[in-house]
Design a protein around this motif. Structure first.
Motif, PDB file in Angstrom:
ATOM      1  N   TYR A  94      -9.491  38.715  -3.513  1.00 45.95           N
ATOM      2  CA  TYR A  94      -9.797  39.052  -5.151  1.00 45.95           C
ATOM      3  C   TYR A  94      -9.313  40.225  -5.487  1.00 45.95           C
ATOM      4  O   TYR A  94      -9.432  40.669  -6.791  1.00 45.95           O
ATOM      5  CB  TYR A  94     -11.243  38.648  -5.628  1.00 45.95           C
ATOM      6  N   ALA A  95      -9.071  41.254  -4.519  1.00 46.28           N
ATOM      7  CA  ALA A  95      -8.540  42.463  -4.904  1.00 46.28           C
ATOM      8  C   ALA A  95      -7.625  42.674  -5.997  1.00 46.28           C
ATOM      9  O   ALA A  95      -7.483  43.668  -6.798  1.00 46.28           O
ATOM     10  CB  ALA A  95      -8.595  43.250  -3.607  1.00 46.28           C
ATOM     11  N   GLU A  96      -6.645  42.177  -5.689  1.00 47.64           N
ATOM     12  CA  GLU A  96      -5.186  42.343  -6.560  1.00 47.64           C
ATOM     13  C   GLU A  96      -5.544  41.880  -8.019  1.00 47.64           C
ATOM     14  O   GLU A  96      -5.411  42.436  -8.822  1.00 47.64           O
ATOM     15  CB  GLU A  96      -4.094  41.389  -6.181  1.00 47.64           C
ATOM     16  N   ALA A  97      -6.287  40.707  -8.286  1.00 45.14           N
ATOM     17  CA  ALA A  97      -6.720  39.916  -9.783  1.00 45.14           C
ATOM     18  C   ALA A  97      -7.546  41.211 -10.168  1.00 45.14           C
ATOM     19  O   ALA A  97      -7.706  41.335 -11.389  1.00 45.14           O
ATOM     20  CB  ALA A  97      -7.408  38.771  -9.625  1.00 45.14           C
ATOM     21  N   ASN A  98      -8.763  41.861  -9.434  1.00 49.09           N
ATOM     22  CA  ASN A  98      -9.400  42.760  -9.884  1.00 49.09           C
ATOM     23  C   ASN A  98      -8.845  44.003 -10.322  1.00 49.09           C
ATOM     24  O   ASN A  98      -9.350  44.309 -11.577  1.00 49.09           O
ATOM     25  CB  ASN A  98     -10.761  42.959  -8.817  1.00 49.09           C
ATOM     26  N   ALA A  99      -8.033  44.513  -9.478  1.00 53.29           N
ATOM     27  CA  ALA A  99      -7.376  45.712  -9.835  1.00 53.29           C
ATOM     28  C   ALA A  99      -6.431  45.414 -11.194  1.00 53.29           C
ATOM     29  O   ALA A  99      -6.465  46.397 -12.054  1.00 53.29           O
ATOM     30  CB  ALA A  99      -6.407  46.080  -8.779  1.00 53.29           C
ATOM     31  N   ALA A 100      -5.827  44.202 -11.391  1.00 52.83           N
ATOM     32  CA  ALA A 100      -5.195  43.940 -12.392  1.00 52.83           C
ATOM     33  C   ALA A 100      -5.964  43.965 -13.817  1.00 52.83           C
ATOM     34  O   ALA A 100      -5.536  44.419 -14.842  1.00 52.83           O
ATOM     35  CB  ALA A 100      -4.572  42.730 -12.276  1.00 52.83           C
ATOM     36  N   ALA A 101      -7.001  43.371 -13.662  1.00 51.96           N
ATOM     37  CA  ALA A 101      -7.910  43.192 -14.727  1.00 51.96           C
ATOM     38  C   ALA A 101      -8.400  44.572 -15.013  1.00 51.96           C
ATOM     39  O   ALA A 101      -8.678  44.937 -16.179  1.00 51.96           O
ATOM     40  CB  ALA A 101      -9.214  42.352 -14.396  1.00 51.96           C
ATOM     41  N   ARG A 102      -8.783  45.677 -14.062  1.00 56.80           N
ATOM     42  CA  ARG A 102      -9.116  46.845 -14.506  1.00 56.80           C
ATOM     43  C   ARG A 102      -8.208  47.692 -15.193  1.00 56.80           C
ATOM     44  O   ARG A 102      -8.436  48.413 -16.171  1.00 56.80           O
ATOM     45  CB  ARG A 102      -9.523  47.785 -13.145  1.00 56.80           C
ATOM     46  N   VAL A 103      -6.686  47.547 -14.812  1.00 59.96           N
ATOM     47  CA  VAL A 103      -5.677  48.239 -15.375  1.00 59.96           C
ATOM     48  C   VAL A 103      -5.359  47.776 -16.596  1.00 59.96           C
ATOM     49  O   VAL A 103      -5.285  48.545 -17.718  1.00 59.96           O
ATOM     50  CB  VAL A 103      -4.708  48.143 -14.338  1.00 59.96           C
ATOM     51  N   ALA A 104      -5.704  46.445 -17.120  1.00 61.27           N
ATOM     52  CA  ALA A 104      -5.595  45.943 -18.262  1.00 61.27           C
ATOM     53  C   ALA A 104      -6.832  46.302 -19.085  1.00 61.27           C
ATOM     54  O   ALA A 104      -6.565  46.707 -20.411  1.00 61.27           O
ATOM     55  CB  ALA A 104      -5.643  44.430 -18.147  1.00 61.27           C
ATOM     56  N   ALA A 105      -7.878  46.656 -18.576  1.00 64.61           N
ATOM     57  CA  ALA A 105      -9.165  46.904 -19.310  1.00 64.61           C
ATOM     58  C   ALA A 105      -9.147  48.543 -19.794  1.00 64.61           C
ATOM     59  O   ALA A 105      -9.472  48.990 -20.741  1.00 64.61           O
ATOM     60  CB  ALA A 105     -10.145  46.743 -18.688  1.00 64.61           C
ATOM     61  N   LEU A 106      -8.539  49.334 -18.865  1.00 65.04           N
ATOM     62  CA  LEU A 106      -8.488  50.815 -19.007  1.00 65.04           C
ATOM     63  C   LEU A 106      -7.278  51.266 -19.375  1.00 65.04           C
ATOM     64  O   LEU A 106      -7.065  52.512 -19.847  1.00 65.04           O
ATOM     65  CB  LEU A 106      -8.961  51.480 -17.521  1.00 65.04           C
ATOM     66  N   GLY A 107      -6.173  50.585 -19.650  1.00 65.39           N
ATOM     67  CA  GLY A 107      -4.933  50.960 -19.877  1.00 65.39           C
ATOM     68  C   GLY A 107      -4.142  52.082 -19.062  1.00 65.39           C
ATOM     69  O   GLY A 107      -4.308  51.789 -17.815  1.00 65.39           O
TER      70      GLY A 107
END
Length: 128
Positions: free
Chosen positions: A87-100
């Motif tokens: 789940y690491a990659e999807a989690n990182a992508a969601a974090r980057v999307a949320a934080l810009g």
């Protein structure tokens, strides 16, 4: 409040583009410590997929931050608890999307969640 990223490059391994080693917080008047937040809808039902749970987590975090008159721009530290390392990659992508383009210190830990339907939990520290 002033945020000063601390991202040394000598004597320590390099941080990747999606986080910094440390964040110095100067002049903060308030700190908010958010417990592990799951991908549950308002009725307490988990999202049916990893992506849905990540969307719900970030929605829930925004609501919690708003209750303290804060936004994701106030996040200064983030820890993710992943049920599976896949789940690491999807989690990182969601974090980057949320934080810009904001990078904060972050850690991902693989852990068994209290309920097997909870795929990810995220806790944050925010300051203002």
């Amino acid at each position: 409040m002033e945020l000063v990223p601390r991202n040394p490059t000598d004597g320590v391994y390099p941080a990747t583009d999606d986080y910094v080693h440390a964040m110095e917080v100067r002049g903060a008047e308030r700190m908010l410590f958010v417990s592990g937040t799951m991908g549950l809808d308002p009725a307490g039902k988990p999202g049916s997929s990893l992506d849905e749970q990540l969307d719900l987590i970030w929605s829930n975090i925004r609501v919690i931050l708003a209750s303290a008159d804060m936004t994701v721009d106030n996040i200064v530290r983030l820890t993710s608890y992943l049920r599976d390392p896949a789940y690491a990659e999807a989690n990182a992508a969601a974090r980057v999307a949320a934080l810009g383009d904001r990078r904060v210190p972050t850690t991902a830990i693989v852990a068994t969640t209290l309920d097997s339907d909870w795929l990810v939990e995220i806790e944050v520290i925010a300051a203002s």
